[in-house]
Design a protein around this motif. Structure first.
Motif, PDB file in Angstrom:
ATOM      1  N   GLU A 155      11.035  -8.075  -4.744  1.00 19.32           N
ATOM      2  CA  GLU A 155      12.217  -8.754  -5.297  1.00 19.32           C
ATOM      3  C   GLU A 155      13.332  -9.002  -4.280  1.00 19.32           C
ATOM      4  OE1 GLU A 155      13.509  -6.571  -8.700  1.00 19.32           O
ATOM      5  OE2 GLU A 155      11.804  -7.211  -9.936  1.00 19.32           O
ATOM      6  N   ASN A 156      13.575  -8.076  -3.362  1.00 19.78           N
ATOM      7  CA  ASN A 156      14.651  -8.271  -2.396  1.00 19.78           C
ATOM      8  C   ASN A 156      14.373  -7.455  -1.138  1.00 19.78           C
ATOM      9  OD1 ASN A 156      15.667  -5.516  -2.898  1.00 19.78           O
ATOM     10  ND2 ASN A 156      16.447  -6.354  -4.834  1.00 19.78           N
ATOM     11  N   TYR A 157      15.206  -7.680  -0.119  1.00 20.29           N
ATOM     12  CA  TYR A 157      15.007  -7.016   1.180  1.00 20.29           C
ATOM     13  C   TYR A 157      15.159  -5.506   1.064  1.00 20.29           C
ATOM     14  CZ  TYR A 157      15.542  -5.879   6.139  1.00 20.29           C
ATOM     15  OH  TYR A 157      15.379  -5.328   7.390  1.00 20.29           O
ATOM     16  N   GLU A 158      16.106  -5.061   0.254  1.00 12.95           N
ATOM     17  CA  GLU A 158      16.367  -3.630   0.137  1.00 12.95           C
ATOM     18  C   GLU A 158      15.138  -2.883  -0.387  1.00 12.95           C
ATOM     19  OE1 GLU A 158      19.867  -5.747   0.769  1.00 12.95           O
ATOM     20  OE2 GLU A 158      18.448  -6.036  -0.893  1.00 12.95           O
ATOM     21  N   ASN A 159      14.493  -3.422  -1.429  1.00  9.50           N
ATOM     22  CA  ASN A 159      13.294  -2.780  -1.977  1.00  9.50           C
ATOM     23  C   ASN A 159      12.126  -2.841  -0.992  1.00  9.50           C
ATOM     24  OD1 ASN A 159      14.712  -2.328  -4.333  1.00  9.50           O
ATOM     25  ND2 ASN A 159      13.816  -4.058  -5.432  1.00  9.50           N
ATOM     26  N   TYR A 160      12.016  -3.977  -0.315  1.00 10.50           N
ATOM     27  CA  TYR A 160      10.963  -4.153   0.695  1.00 10.50           C
ATOM     28  C   TYR A 160      11.138  -3.142   1.822  1.00 10.50           C
ATOM     29  CZ  TYR A 160       8.251  -6.818   4.233  1.00 10.50           C
ATOM     30  OH  TYR A 160       7.362  -7.221   5.199  1.00 10.50           O
ATOM     31  N   LEU A 161      12.369  -3.005   2.299  1.00  6.13           N
ATOM     32  CA  LEU A 161      12.679  -2.044   3.347  1.00  6.13           C
ATOM     33  C   LEU A 161      12.372  -0.627   2.898  1.00  6.13           C
ATOM     34  CD1 LEU A 161      14.155  -1.485   6.126  1.00  6.13           C
ATOM     35  CD2 LEU A 161      16.245  -1.293   4.772  1.00  6.13           C
ATOM     36  N   GLU A 162      12.763  -0.289   1.685  1.00  2.00           N
ATOM     37  CA  GLU A 162      12.533   1.061   1.166  1.00  2.00           C
ATOM     38  C   GLU A 162      11.041   1.382   1.124  1.00  2.00           C
ATOM     39  OE1 GLU A 162      13.085   4.823  -0.065  1.00  2.00           O
ATOM     40  OE2 GLU A 162      14.628   3.431   0.661  1.00  2.00           O
ATOM     41  N   ALA A 163      10.224   0.410   0.748  1.00  2.00           N
ATOM     42  CA  ALA A 163       8.782   0.634   0.741  1.00  2.00           C
ATOM     43  C   ALA A 163       8.270   0.907   2.147  1.00  2.00           C
ATOM     44  CB  ALA A 163       8.070  -0.576   0.139  1.00  2.00           C
ATOM     45  N   LYS A 164       8.753   0.157   3.126  1.00  4.86           N
ATOM     46  CA  LYS A 164       8.329   0.364   4.515  1.00  4.86           C
ATOM     47  C   LYS A 164       8.745   1.736   5.039  1.00  4.86           C
ATOM     48  CE  LYS A 164       6.620  -3.778   5.761  1.00  4.86           C
ATOM     49  NZ  LYS A 164       5.201  -3.941   6.175  1.00  4.86           N
ATOM     50  N   ALA A 183       0.823  -1.212   0.000  1.00  7.22           N
ATOM     51  CA  ALA A 183       0.000   0.000   0.000  1.00  7.22           C
ATOM     52  C   ALA A 183       0.854   1.258   0.000  1.00  7.22           C
ATOM     53  CB  ALA A 183      -0.931  -0.015   1.216  1.00  7.22           C
ATOM     54  N   LEU A 184       1.967   1.237   0.727  1.00  2.59           N
ATOM     55  CA  LEU A 184       2.865   2.384   0.714  1.00  2.59           C
ATOM     56  C   LEU A 184       3.469   2.583  -0.670  1.00  2.59           C
ATOM     57  CD1 LEU A 184       4.595   1.725   4.145  1.00  2.59           C
ATOM     58  CD2 LEU A 184       3.343   3.813   3.560  1.00  2.59           C
ATOM     59  N   ASP A 185       3.841   1.488  -1.314  1.00  8.12           N
ATOM     60  CA  ASP A 185       4.443   1.557  -2.645  1.00  8.12           C
ATOM     61  C   ASP A 185       3.433   2.004  -3.696  1.00  8.12           C
ATOM     62  OD1 ASP A 185       6.926   1.078  -4.125  1.00  8.12           O
ATOM     63  OD2 ASP A 185       5.802  -0.499  -5.154  1.00  8.12           O
ATOM     64  N   GLN A 186       2.171   1.632  -3.485  1.00  6.42           N
ATOM     65  CA  GLN A 186       1.124   1.897  -4.480  1.00  6.42           C
ATOM     66  C   GLN A 186       0.314   3.161  -4.181  1.00  6.42           C
ATOM     67  OE1 GLN A 186      -1.138  -1.759  -4.562  1.00  6.42           O
ATOM     68  NE2 GLN A 186       0.559  -2.937  -5.415  1.00  6.42           N
ATOM     69  N   PHE A 187       0.829   4.002  -3.301  1.00  7.14           N
ATOM     70  CA  PHE A 187       0.208   5.304  -3.018  1.00  7.14           C
ATOM     71  C   PHE A 187      -1.210   5.196  -2.442  1.00  7.14           C
ATOM     72  CE2 PHE A 187       3.200   6.151  -6.548  1.00  7.14           C
ATOM     73  CZ  PHE A 187       4.025   7.082  -5.939  1.00  7.14           C
ATOM     74  N   ARG A 188      -1.547   4.045  -1.841  1.00  3.97           N
ATOM     75  CA  ARG A 188      -2.904   3.938  -1.283  1.00  3.97           C
ATOM     76  C   ARG A 188      -3.140   4.925  -0.147  1.00  3.97           C
ATOM     77  NH1 ARG A 188      -3.620  -2.511  -0.430  1.00  3.97           N
ATOM     78  NH2 ARG A 188      -2.220  -3.119  -2.141  1.00  3.97           N
ATOM     79  N   TYR A 189      -2.033   5.370   0.493  1.00  2.00           N
ATOM     80  CA  TYR A 189      -2.173   6.318   1.603  1.00  2.00           C
ATOM     81  C   TYR A 189      -1.883   7.751   1.165  1.00  2.00           C
ATOM     82  CZ  TYR A 189      -1.651   1.908   4.117  1.00  2.00           C
ATOM     83  OH  TYR A 189      -1.780   0.625   4.548  1.00  2.00           O
ATOM     84  N   TRP A 190      -1.823   7.978  -0.135  1.00  3.31           N
ATOM     85  CA  TRP A 190      -1.544   9.326  -0.599  1.00  3.31           C
ATOM     86  C   TRP A 190      -2.566  10.290   0.022  1.00  3.31           C
ATOM     87  CZ3 TRP A 190      -3.954  13.394  -2.905  1.00  3.31           C
ATOM     88  CH2 TRP A 190      -3.126  14.418  -3.395  1.00  3.31           C
ATOM     89  N   GLY A 191      -2.090  11.448   0.454  1.00  3.20           N
ATOM     90  CA  GLY A 191      -2.962  12.447   1.065  1.00  3.20           C
ATOM     91  C   GLY A 191      -3.049  12.321   2.572  1.00  3.20           C
ATOM     92  N   ILE A 192      -2.563  11.203   3.123  1.00  2.48           N
ATOM     93  CA  ILE A 192      -2.607  10.995   4.568  1.00  2.48           C
ATOM     94  C   ILE A 192      -1.244  11.358   5.153  1.00  2.48           C
ATOM     95  CG2 ILE A 192      -2.868   9.313   6.428  1.00  2.48           C
ATOM     96  CD1 ILE A 192      -4.664   7.683   4.572  1.00  2.48           C
ATOM     97  N   LYS A 193      -1.234  12.277   6.091  1.00  2.00           N
ATOM     98  CA  LYS A 193      -0.022  12.603   6.832  1.00  2.00           C
ATOM     99  C   LYS A 193      -0.148  11.983   8.226  1.00  2.00           C
ATOM    100  CE  LYS A 193       2.415  14.888   3.873  1.00  2.00           C
ATOM    101  NZ  LYS A 193       3.705  14.324   3.412  1.00  2.00           N
ATOM    102  N   PHE A 194       0.791  11.124   8.546  1.00  2.00           N
ATOM    103  CA  PHE A 194       0.737  10.360   9.789  1.00  2.00           C
ATOM    104  C   PHE A 194       1.345  11.143  10.950  1.00  2.00           C
ATOM    105  CE2 PHE A 194       0.474   7.305   6.408  1.00  2.00           C
ATOM    106  CZ  PHE A 194      -0.338   6.293   6.886  1.00  2.00           C
TER     107      PHE A 194
END
Length: 465
Positions: free
Chosen positions: A139-148, A111-122
């Protein structure tokens, strides 16, 4: 540019913008607590929500299990953690209409990668852990981490990061915070853990009644507040985590000592919201297991009577990653008597991260006495091949320590039911059966069809029969 990236920017982002406009940016009127991680998101989210409700905060929640809006408890759908942008904005608008002020929002890497929370400031970014999952997508841990880490990017000014200092992700979270500081962003960091962290759990104990621990804190430091400074001589990496004074005893009626981390995260958030530690402790003492989270299914007066029952202990858990499976089986092994055997029932989902299959097989082989492989949403993949990949990991264990293995390879709902029945057939009353992978979910996917199914209902039927 990858096809997924194109879809994110030209499909998912416009959808998120559209639904924010339609519902008039409801998140601007709410305080949003985002909870992310590989494992523990749902439990931590529910703990925070439970403490807030117990202390009369006007609060709501959207989690894997449901959306809680006032007196309404809405199902968020099959295999869903983060709903689509339309539903997210709809739920938030419903909360605004009901005068809710605080929202706990379970968030995923997809959801973070796909902008599902766009407009929400936490207001808060809470991290439980970041281990291995969803490598089919990232694909790998680095990309997964970056999304988080995008959750930190979406914090408001003066936002608060709550992070597990014992997890491998902590160093990367600190680095992202420093990047934000260099961009003139003010930010607070609250760390927690058993070995490290500002909020530490000591004297951890676990038994059939649940978990308990003492909360310790550093002598002269409660929070670490980071503000932009031109000298930038801020050291986030070498904080001295010496033991502090005994602060508070916490007792939580949940199985699994890994839930200490989930409780520490919830405590860290709620104390930052100025809730008294005594009130937090009282709330957590009434927090019980969630559906499909170390859920004890056997019909007993209570867990203390387990050893005197004519049934084995049967637990349903959502564990579907290597880390979660290891945590669940380790926790259950701590409950065994010297005569007990551990029987684990699990599988791996189709069209998902294939690299974790042998890892989960190896984890199960090292910790269980008997393994029963069953379908867990094989989708359009061949179930027999999925189980073959799991067995690669099982075979890595030395022959002398290899568990007994049963397989149910027929691609139909009945295979999972037969696997559970087999476990109950071979189990003795002092044994423990752990059924992993489905948790609270109410369906099994074969091909492209979702078939009604519940681990809990199967267990109840078998016990009754």
């Amino acid at each position: 540019m990858k096809l997924q990236t194109i879809k994110n920017y030209f499909l998912h982002l416009p959808q998120a913008i559209f639904w924010n406009i339609i519902y008039r940016f409801p998140s601007k009127k709410l305080k949003i607590i985002g909870v992310t991680g590989t494992d523990g998101k749902t439990t931590t989210s529910n703990m925070i929500y439970h403490i807030l409700k117990h202390n009369n905060f006007k609060s709501g929640m959207v989690s894997t299990i449901s959306a809680k809006i006032g007196d309404d408890d809405l199902d968020t759908g099959f295999h869903v953690t983060s709903p689509n942008p339309k539903d997210i904005q709809k739920y938030l608008k419903m909360m605004v209409d009901k005068k809710i002020e605080y929202v706990v929002l379970e968030t995923t890497s997809h959801a973070l990668d796909q902008f599902r929370y766009w407009g929400i400031k936490f207001d808060y970014a809470v991290y439980t852990n970041i281990t291995q999952d969803h490598f089919d997508y990232h694909e790998n841990y680095e990309n997964y981490l970056e999304a988080k880490l995008k959750l930190i990017d979406n914090l408001k000014g003066n936002g608060v990061v709550v992070a597990n200092a014992d997890d491998r992700s902590y160093e990367f979270i600190q680095k992202r915070i420093l990047q934000m500081i260099r961009l003139s962003r003010k930010m607070d960091l609250v760390s927690y853990g058993i070995d490290k962290g500002i909020n530490k759990a000591k004297n951890v104990q676990t038994n059939l009644e649940g978990i308990q621990f003492n909360l310790y804190r550093k002598d002269n430091e409660t929070w670490y507040s980071a503000e932009f400074d031109e000298k930038l001589n801020i050291d986030l990496f070498s904080m001295n985590h010496k033991d502090g004074i005994l602060d508070k005893l916490f007792q939580v009626p949940m199985l699994g000592n890994y839930n200490v981390y989930n409780a520490l995260a919830a405590i860290s958030v709620c104390e930052n919201l100025k809730i008294n530690l005594d009130n937090i402790a009282t709330a957590l003492s009434t927090f019980t297991s969630l559906p499909g989270r170390m859920e004890v299914m056997t019909n007993k007066s209570y867990l203390e009577s387990w050893k005197h029952s004519d049934l084995p202990m049967i637990i349903v858990d959502f564990a579907h990653t290597p880390n979660a499976l290891e945590n669940a089986l380790t926790a259950v092994n701590n409950l065994k008597s010297k005569d007990s055997k551990l029987i684990v029932i699990f599988g791996c989902a189709g069209l998902r991260d294939t690299s974790k299959r042998p890892i989960m097989g190896e984890v199960a082989a090292k910790l269980a006495d008997t393994i029963i492989l069953v379908p867990e949403d094989p989708r359009t993949e061949d179930l027999e091949e999925i189980n073959n990949q799991i067995e690669i990991g099982i075979r890595k264990v030395e022959e002398a320590f290899k568990p007994e293995v049963f397989r149910f390879d027929e691609p139909e709902v009945k295979s999972r039911e037969l696997g559970i029945a087999k476990a109950m057939e071979i189990a003795n009353p002092q044994d423990i059966i752990v059924i992993c992978g489905k948790g609270h979910e109410q369906s099994l996917c074969f091909g492209t069809t979702e078939y009604p199914y519940s681990d809990q209902e199967v267990v109840r039927k078998l016990i009754k029969d």
